[in-house]
Design an enzyme around this catalytic site. Structure first.
Site, short mmCIF file in Angstrom:
data_model
loop_
_atom_site.label_atom_id
_atom_site.label_comp_id
_atom_site.label_asym_id
_atom_site.label_seq_id
_atom_site.Cartn_x
_atom_site.Cartn_y
_atom_site.Cartn_z
N GLN A 40 32.03 43.21 39.16
CA GLN A 40 31.16 42.08 39.50
C GLN A 40 29.72 42.51 39.77
OE1 GLN A 40 32.36 40.08 43.07
NE2 GLN A 40 30.60 38.70 43.04
N VAL A 65 30.92 36.67 36.75
CA VAL A 65 31.36 35.50 35.97
C VAL A 65 30.56 34.24 36.29
CG1 VAL A 65 33.70 36.40 35.63
CG2 VAL A 65 33.23 34.88 37.58
N ALA A 95 35.24 31.52 47.39
CA ALA A 95 34.73 30.30 48.05
C ALA A 95 33.97 30.75 49.29
CB ALA A 95 35.87 29.38 48.44
N TYR A 157 43.41 26.91 53.53
CA TYR A 157 43.11 27.24 52.13
C TYR A 157 42.07 26.26 51.56
CZ TYR A 157 44.19 29.79 47.84
OH TYR A 157 44.12 30.60 46.73
N LYS A 164 42.25 25.97 42.89
CA LYS A 164 43.48 26.48 42.26
C LYS A 164 44.20 25.36 41.49
CE LYS A 164 43.43 30.86 43.48
NZ LYS A 164 42.92 31.85 42.52
N ILE A 193 49.29 38.48 49.71
CA ILE A 193 49.20 39.95 49.65
C ILE A 193 47.88 40.34 50.31
CG2 ILE A 193 49.03 41.97 48.15
CD1 ILE A 193 50.45 40.38 45.97
N THR A 195 44.66 41.72 50.53
CA THR A 195 43.60 42.27 49.67
C THR A 195 42.26 41.88 50.28
OG1 THR A 195 43.46 40.25 48.38
CG2 THR A 195 45.01 41.90 47.58
N LEU A 196 41.15 42.28 49.67
CA LEU A 196 39.82 41.90 50.18
C LEU A 196 39.64 40.39 50.19
CD1 LEU A 196 37.51 44.53 48.42
CD2 LEU A 196 38.18 44.45 50.84
N ALA A 197 40.04 39.73 49.10
CA ALA A 197 39.88 38.28 49.00
C ALA A 197 40.71 37.58 50.08
CB ALA A 197 40.28 37.79 47.62
O1 0WD Z 1 47.33 36.78 48.78
C1 0WD Z 1 46.61 37.03 47.82
N1 0WD Z 1 45.85 38.10 47.81
C2 0WD Z 1 46.65 36.12 46.64
C3 0WD Z 1 45.64 36.17 45.70
C4 0WD Z 1 47.76 35.16 46.54
C5 0WD Z 1 47.70 34.33 45.35
C6 0WD Z 1 46.68 34.41 44.45
N2 0WD Z 1 45.65 35.32 44.64
C7 0WD Z 1 44.59 35.35 43.66
C8 0WD Z 1 43.18 35.20 44.19
O2 0WD Z 1 42.88 33.85 44.52
C9 0WD Z 1 42.38 35.69 42.99
O3 0WD Z 1 42.32 34.67 42.01
O4 0WD Z 1 44.56 36.59 43.01
C10 0WD Z 1 43.27 36.82 42.46
C11 0WD Z 1 42.83 38.22 42.83
O5 0WD Z 1 42.65 38.30 44.21
P1 0WD Z 1 42.95 39.59 45.09
O6 0WD Z 1 43.45 40.70 44.27
O7 0WD Z 1 43.72 39.11 46.27
O8 0WD Z 1 41.51 39.92 45.70
P2 0WD Z 1 40.37 41.03 45.45
O9 0WD Z 1 40.95 42.39 45.41
O10 0WD Z 1 39.33 40.76 46.50
O11 0WD Z 1 39.81 40.65 44.03
C12 0WD Z 1 39.17 39.43 43.76
C13 0WD Z 1 37.86 39.77 43.14
C14 0WD Z 1 36.62 39.89 44.00
O12 0WD Z 1 36.71 40.63 45.05
P3 0WD Z 1 35.75 40.37 46.36
O13 0WD Z 1 36.68 40.69 47.45
O14 0WD Z 1 34.64 41.35 46.15
O15 0WD Z 1 35.31 38.93 46.38
O16 0WD Z 1 37.33 38.75 42.35
C15 0WD Z 1 36.07 39.24 41.92
C16 0WD Z 1 35.62 40.26 42.90
O17 0WD Z 1 35.65 41.52 42.37
N3 0WD Z 1 35.01 38.26 41.88
C17 0WD Z 1 34.18 38.18 40.84
N4 0WD Z 1 34.14 38.86 39.68
C18 0WD Z 1 33.13 38.57 38.84
N5 0WD Z 1 32.20 37.64 39.11
C19 0WD Z 1 33.25 37.19 41.20
C20 0WD Z 1 32.22 36.94 40.26
N6 0WD Z 1 31.25 36.03 40.49
N7 0WD Z 1 33.56 36.71 42.43
C21 0WD Z 1 34.65 37.37 42.84
#
Ligand code: 0WD
Length: 256
Positions: A40, A65, A95, A157, A164, A193, A195-197
Site C-alpha cells: 500500500q 487501491v 474504515a 463492526y 462487507k 483472527i 491481525t493489524l486490521a
Molecule cells: O478477523 C479478521 N482479521 C478478519 C479479517 C475476519 C474476516 C475478514 N477479514 C478481512 C478484512 O476485512 C480484510 O478484508 O480480511 C482482509 C485482510 O485483513 P487482515 O489480514 O485481517 O488485516 P491486515 O493484515 O491489516 O491487512 C489488511 C491490509 C492493510 O493493512 P493495514 O493494517 O495497514 O490497514 O489491507 C491493506 C493494508 O495493507 N490496505 C490497503 N491496500 C492498498 N490500498 C489499503 C489501500 N488503500 N488500505 C488497506
C-alpha cells in the site's frame, strides 16, 4: 506436484506476517503457484519485500487501491513480468476508526461511509477490471475476504458491515460478469483472527474470545486454514464454484 502448479497469483493486502494474505500466499506457494505482491505504501514496502523473498518472488509493486492511477501503473508494471496471470487475491479493507466503535449512527459520517466502501468494496471491482485483460480465458479465479458483520449485525463492526455487504454483492455481480471470460469470483468469510486490521476494531479481543467459547469447534481459525481454502477456491479443484461466500470460521455462523 502442488494443485496450483503452473498458476500465477497476484497477492494484494499483505501488511505483516499475521495478515490473512500472508497465510494465503504461503498456501499458494506451497501448492506450486508463482506469486507477485503489492504494497500500500512505503511503510509496508520492506515487509512485503520480505514476504516476496520468502515465497521465491521478486515481483513487488506499489498499489494504493484508493488511486486509479496506481492501479493502472501496477498492472502495467506487472505486464512487464507476466504476459498474463490466473489468480487475484484481494485482502484489503479500511474504515476510519471512529466509525467502527460504539453506536452505529453516532460514529457514522458520509466521509466514513465513502472511505469504507471505496477501499473495502469498490477496490475489488477496480482490481478485477484492471486484471480482466491479463486473466482473460485462463481458467482463473479471484478471491476476497469478508466477515459475518456483512450479512448480520455484529457489535462495533458498524460501517464496515455495510461495506462487507457491498463486497459480497460485488462478488456475485463480478462472478456473473467475468464467468463468460473464464474467471471465477468467490469470497471467504473468515472468523476473527488477530491481525493489524482487526486491532482497529473496538472490542475485538472480546469478540475473539466469544467466538472461541461458542463456535462448534470451540476455537478460532488460523491464517493457515483460511489460506488453504483460498488456495482450493482458486485452483482447478474448485472449477464449478463461483459467486459464493465460503465460511472459514470454525462453524460460528451457523449458531442462532
Ligand atoms: O478477523 C479478521 N482479521 C478478519 C479479517 C475476519 C474476516 C475478514 N477479514 C478481512 C478484512 O476485512 C480484510 O478484508 O480480511 C482482509 C485482510 O485483513 P487482515 O489480514 O485481517 O488485516 P491486515 O493484515 O491489516 O491487512 C489488511 C491490509 C492493510 O493493512 P493495514 O493494517 O495497514 O490497514 O489491507 C491493506 C493494508 O495493507 N490496505 C490497503 N491496500 C492498498 N490500498 C489499503 C489501500 N488503500 N488500505 C488497506
Amino acid at each position: 506436484m502442488g494443485f496450483l502448479h503452473g498458476k500465477r497469483a497476484l497477492i494484494v493486502g499483505i501488511a505483516s506476517q499475521r495478515s490473512i494474505a500472508w497465510g494465503i500466499a504461503n498456501a499458494m506457494h506451497r501448492e506450486g503457484a508463482q506469486l507477485a505482491f503489492t504494497y500500500q505504501n512505503d511503510k509496508l514496502k520492506s515487509r512485503v519485500e520480505e514476504a516476496a523473498a520468502e515465497f521465491g518472488s521478486n515481483i513487488v509493486l506499489p498499489c494504493d487501491v484508493a488511486e486509479d492511477a496506481q492501479i493502472d501503473a501496477m498492472y502495467e508494471a506487472l505486464g512487464r513480468h507476466w504476459d498474463g496471470f490466473d489468480i487475484l487475491v484481494h485482502s484489503v479493507a479500511f474504515a476510519p476508526r471512529e466509525a467502527i466503535q460504539g453506536d452505529f449512527l453516532d460514529g457514522l459520517t458520509r466521509e466514513a461511509f465513502t472511505i469504507a466502501h471505496d477501499i473495502s468494496s469498490y477496490s475489488l471491482a477496480a482490481l478485477a477490471k484492471g486484471a480482466r485483460p491479463m486473466m482473460q480465458g485462463r481458467a482463473g479465479a479471484i478471491v476476497t475476504l469478508t466477515y459475518l458483520g456483512g450479512p448480520r449485525v455484529v457489535a462495533n463492526y458498524n460501517v464496515m458491515g455495510l461495506a462487507k455487504a457491498s463486497l459480497e454483492a460485488n462478488v456475485r455481480y463480478l462472478a456473473a460478469s467475468l464467468g463468460p471470460h473464464g474467471t471465477r469470483v468467490n469470497a471467504i468469510s473468515a472468523g476473527p483472527i488477530k491481525t493489524l486490521a482487526a486491532a482497529g476494531i473496538s472490542g475485538f479481543r472480546k469478540m475473539l474470545e466469544y467466538a472461541e467459547n461458542t463456535a462448534p469447534l470451540r476455537r478460532s481459525v488460523t491464517i493457515e486454514e483460511v489460506g488453504n481454502v483460498a488456495a482450493f477456491l482458486c485452483s482447478d479443484l474448485a472449477s464449478g464454484i463461483t459467486g459464493e461466500v465460503t465460511y472459514v470460521d470454525a462453524g460460528y455462523n451457523i449458531l442462532g
